[in-house]
Design a protein around this motif. Structure first.
Motif: not given
Length: 254
Positions: A208-235
């Protein structure tokens, strides 16, 4: 569980310090199940408690049960990000609701204080039985960025572990996270730790602890990718997803 061995001299009286009263036995059993993957079950007595001959007659070194728990999960995020966030140990309660708080008291020595979240009825038992050291302990950790974080306890039962972050071949934004923890228990608690209920609780707590960590980190990584791609709406969408994941992690049961 991987075996049992005699308790070292400097841990003499560890079981006798808990006592044989019914209240203390109940308290120890409850804390063992509650603690789950946090791995701090009973504090060893100080050497002075067994320093004289009379004390040693009453205090024969008991046996210890040794155990190990491990889990593995693939997270869609780069190792560097996962390592940096996991190494911020004061955030550990975000991933493990069983923890009340983690405080880095000596950053240079990487020494920290940990406190277990204990239900109020059990807190009264802990105080009455004199087992406060079961719910608060000290530890130190070492870093091997961005590959591993290792730790060991400074008080409480001897326990140690490591978290490793290995890139997935052919997937630059995916990481295999492995978590391994080993610990020892006094003979008093060994039979309880062997039960299917206890083993299942420990595995579910860790997963359960690892799953919570995964969910938060995948969302944070997705936000970083969207920002790097210049997609403001995606970010913005990714950031909203990250906030939702963090909220779910904090509200989810252990």
């Amino acid at each position: 569980l991987v075996g049992r061995s005699p308790l070292p001299d400097d841990h003499c009286c560890a079981v006798s310090s808990v006592g044989n009263g019914r209240m203390r036995s109940l308290c120890l059993s409850s804390l063992l199940l509650l603690h789950g993957a946090c791995c701090c079950y009973i504090a060893p007595a100080s050497r002075s408690e067994c320093s004289n001959t009379a004390s040693r007659r009453r205090c024969r070194p008991p046996l210890l049960w040794s155990g190990e728990t491990s889990a593995e999960l693939v997270i869609r995020a780069p190792p560097q990000l996962l390592f940096e966030v996991y190494a911020d140990i004061e955030r550990m309660p975000e991933w493990s609701p069983l923890l009340e708080r983690v405080t880095l008291v000596d950053p240079a020595a990487r020494r920290s204080e940990w406190a277990l979240r204990v239900p109020r009825p059990l807190t009264r038992l802990v105080n009455a039985a004199g087992l406060q050291n079961l719910v608060q302990w000290e530890a130190m950790h070492e870093l091997d960025p961005p590959r591993a974080l290792r730790w060991r306890s400074l008080s409480g039962v001897q326990n140690s572990g490591e978290a490793t972050f290995t890139p997935v071949a052919g997937q630059p934004r995916a990481t295999t996270v492995r978590l391994r923890m080993s610990y020892t228990l006094p003979d008093l608690a060994g039979p309880l730790a062997e039960t299917r209920l206890a083993q299942s609780f420990v595995r579910r707590t860790m997963h359960g602890a690892m799953t919570r960590f995964r969910d938060a980190m995948e969302a944070q990584a997705a936000a970083a990718v969207a920002a790097d791609d210049g997609g403001g709406g995606g970010a913005a969408v990714a950031e909203a997803a990250m906030e939702a994941a963090m909220k779910a992690a904090m509200e989810a049961p252990p």
